[in-house]
Motif scaffolding. Structure first.
Motif, PDB file in Angstrom:
ATOM      1  N   VAL A  54      16.445  45.111  89.765  1.00  0.00           N
ATOM      2  CA  VAL A  54      17.032  45.014  87.690  1.00  0.00           C
ATOM      3  C   VAL A  54      18.191  45.803  87.861  1.00  0.00           C
ATOM      4  O   VAL A  54      18.419  46.937  87.982  1.00  0.00           O
ATOM      5  N   THR A  57      22.904  43.922  83.832  1.00  0.00           N
ATOM      6  CA  THR A  57      24.800  43.743  82.609  1.00  0.00           C
ATOM      7  C   THR A  57      25.665  45.130  82.270  1.00  0.00           C
ATOM      8  O   THR A  57      25.608  45.039  81.362  1.00  0.00           O
ATOM      9  N   HIS A  80      17.805  31.787  86.167  1.00  0.00           N
ATOM     10  CA  HIS A  80      18.805  33.109  85.497  1.00  0.00           C
ATOM     11  C   HIS A  80      19.924  33.227  85.228  1.00  0.00           C
ATOM     12  O   HIS A  80      20.183  31.983  84.385  1.00  0.00           O
ATOM     13  N   GLU A  96      23.026  37.228  87.269  1.00  0.00           N
ATOM     14  CA  GLU A  96      21.878  37.960  86.952  1.00  0.00           C
ATOM     15  C   GLU A  96      20.854  37.009  88.685  1.00  0.00           C
ATOM     16  O   GLU A  96      21.356  36.302  88.978  1.00  0.00           O
ATOM     17  N   PRO A 119      22.514  40.673  92.467  1.00  0.00           N
ATOM     18  CA  PRO A 119      23.039  40.190  91.466  1.00  0.00           C
ATOM     19  C   PRO A 119      24.476  40.487  91.480  1.00  0.00           C
ATOM     20  O   PRO A 119      24.922  41.067  92.799  1.00  0.00           O
TER      21      PRO A 119
END
Length: 128
Positions: A54, A57, A80, A96, A119
């Motif tokens: 993860v 963003t 996503h 993502e 990502p």
């Protein structure tokens, strides 16, 4: 013009009209190279694995939205998030990370192989 000639003329005009109508009808019902056949595939019901990684963003996005799970080019793409950017030198969209299923049993809607898509930045916005 004699009665025979009038009758022949009427018959030929009717025959010509029938040929033109039949040809026009065939043109509208005959499949062409641009005809697309839509084949519905069942939903993949296998649980999607937890994300491999993860990454937050990046800041500065204009808009973010969630892409619902679904089929894209014979691959099941899990839900996503996509964020759009206006002034980023990295790209116009941040995608993502998500799982995609590239092998499946459609009879049961089960995924037999999940592949991780990391990502990433994209230079163009393509939603899938």
């Amino acid at each position: 013009m004699s009665r025979f000639n009038k009758g022949l003329f009427t018959f030929l005009c009717s025959l010509l009209s029938l040929v033109i109508y039949t040809h026009a009808e065939a043109q509208t019902t005959t499949p062409t190279a641009t005809t697309q056949v839509v084949v519905e595939k069942p939903v993949i019901v296998t649980a999607v694995p937890a994300p491999k990684e993860v990454i937050a963003t990046p800041a500065g996005y204009m808009n973010c939205f969630t892409v619902m799970a679904g089929w894209y080019k014979d691959v099941w793409v899990a839900e996503h998030r996509v964020c759009q950017y206006a002034d980023s030198t990295s790209g116009v969209a941040w995608i993502e990370g998500y799982w995609m299923c590239n092998k499946y049993d459609l009879g049961e809607g089960k995924c037999t192989n999940w592949e991780w898509k990391a990502p990433r930045w994209e230079k163009t916005l393509a939603v899938y």
